[in-house]
Enzyme design. Structure first.
Site, PDB file in Angstrom:
ATOM      1  N   TYR A   1      49.395  36.170  47.979  1.00 35.96           N
ATOM      2  CA  TYR A   1      48.147  36.915  47.737  1.00 35.96           C
ATOM      3  C   TYR A   1      47.731  36.759  46.281  1.00 35.96           C
ATOM      4  CZ  TYR A   1      44.895  40.864  47.443  1.00 35.96           C
ATOM      5  OH  TYR A   1      43.776  41.659  47.235  1.00 35.96           O
TER       6      TYR A   1
ATOM      7  N   SER B   1      40.966  40.450  42.602  1.00 36.44           N
ATOM      8  CA  SER B   1      41.742  41.685  42.594  1.00 36.44           C
ATOM      9  C   SER B   1      42.669  41.679  41.377  1.00 36.44           C
ATOM     10  CB  SER B   1      42.583  41.772  43.877  1.00 36.44           C
ATOM     11  OG  SER B   1      43.600  42.740  43.774  1.00 36.44           O
TER      12      SER B   1
END
Length: 317
Positions: A184, A159
């Site tokens: 994350y 991502s």
């Protein structure tokens, strides 16, 4: 010279998984798609199956997966947060004697509350990275067998979230204070570095690896976020409707991972980061692209060594 430059694919932000598969016949190919029954994973499974591939979906909720997929894919059980579960799935698959042409490490969690799994690992790093690391290494005999039949690809779904954090070498497990977005970010950086090192180790055997940003898409990945948080980000309005014009549909969001897994345009390439069905440029500012630390070969090798020590699994050890 770095291969991390655009190649002029002809595809882009609005391309769908079906678009990038036009004219590609996957009959006789076997693909494993983790989390292939929800969000982008479901669209990926649909597109690959439509193109003729046999798709295996290892799922944390196998009953739900079977209900959603019907006869579209073969479903098995897998919890990426458990090394025992990863080992059990891999052993069952290897016992079937089949080779693997495509692995798409699609499953993941995002910005979850602080959670510990296994021997106390931070859950996002453990699930998004370590679980997939162990899975691919345990499946290596089947993947390398697939490569012998004409090449195999491993696709690591990362991502732009990788921009939130490099690897925290001195505190991988966030023992010194937890931040859900930094955790994350570290996990997504790990996804990229994994592909860099796997490609370096596997390319001589015919296995190429890619990492990618699928785009911004509203899917169950956001399940840990409060509605107000997404409103504050400008993702949705107060009624829950998507606001960001850059967001993609799930069909568009699945396109880059399907392109990575199947496109002949990527023949001879590997270890690169993709976005919008294109090889991304390297970027050190707010521009689109991949951060230099996420594709650094020395960091990739270091993370591989650490991951092998943590999981006790290394197909190349």
């Amino acid at each position: 010279m770095s291969a991390q430059h655009k190649i002029g694919s002809g595809f882009g932000h609005d391309s769908t998984a079906d678009d990038v598969l036009a004219g590609i016949d996957l009959t006789g190919k076997l693909a494993i798609v983790t989390g292939g029954y929800s969000g982008l994973g479901l669209e990926t499974t649909k597109a690959l199956a439509k193109a003729g591939a046999q798709v295996v979906v290892p799922a944390r909720r196998p009953d739900a997966a079977r209900e959603l997929l019907g006869d579209l894919a073969e479903v098995d059980e897998l919890d990426l947060g458990s090394l025992e579960s990863v080992k059990a799935f891999a052993e069952r698959f290897l016992a079937s004697g089949r080779s693997v042409d495509i692995v798409i490490d699609n499953a993941g969690i995002m910005a979850s509350p602080e959670t510990r799994v296994g021997p106390g690992w931070e859950a996002q790093f453990a699930t998004n990275h370590l679980g997939h690391f162990a899975l691919v290494n345990r499946l290596w005999p089947a993947i390398s067998a697939g490569a012998a039949d004409g090449g195999a690809r491993v696709v690591s779904v990362s991502s732009t979230g990788h921009r939130r954090s490099d690897i925290r070498w001195d505190d991988l497990e966030f023992r010194l204070g937890y931040d859900k977005w930094e955790a994350y970010g570290q996990a997504k950086t790990a996804n990229v570095l994994f592909a860099v090192q796997l490609d370096a180790l596997g390319k001589d055997s015919g296995v190429r690896a890619f990492a990618l940003h699928p785009g911004g898409i509203l899917t169950p990945l956001q399940r840990h976020l409060e509605k107000q948080e997404m409103v504050d980000f400008g993702w949705i309005d107060e009624d829950g409707n998507a606001l960001n014009p850059a967001f993609k549909s799930p069909e568009q969001g699945a396109a880059t991972q399907v392109w990575a897994a199947t496109s002949p345009q990527l023949d001879g390439l590997g270890g690169v980061f993709l976005e919008d069905c294109e090889v991304a440029e390297v970027s050190s500012d707010e521009a689109p692209g991949v951060r230099p630390y996420a594709i650094d070969p020395a960091a990739a090798e270091r993370l591989w060594t650490v991951s092998a020590q943590l999981t006790g699994v290394n197909a190349f050890g």
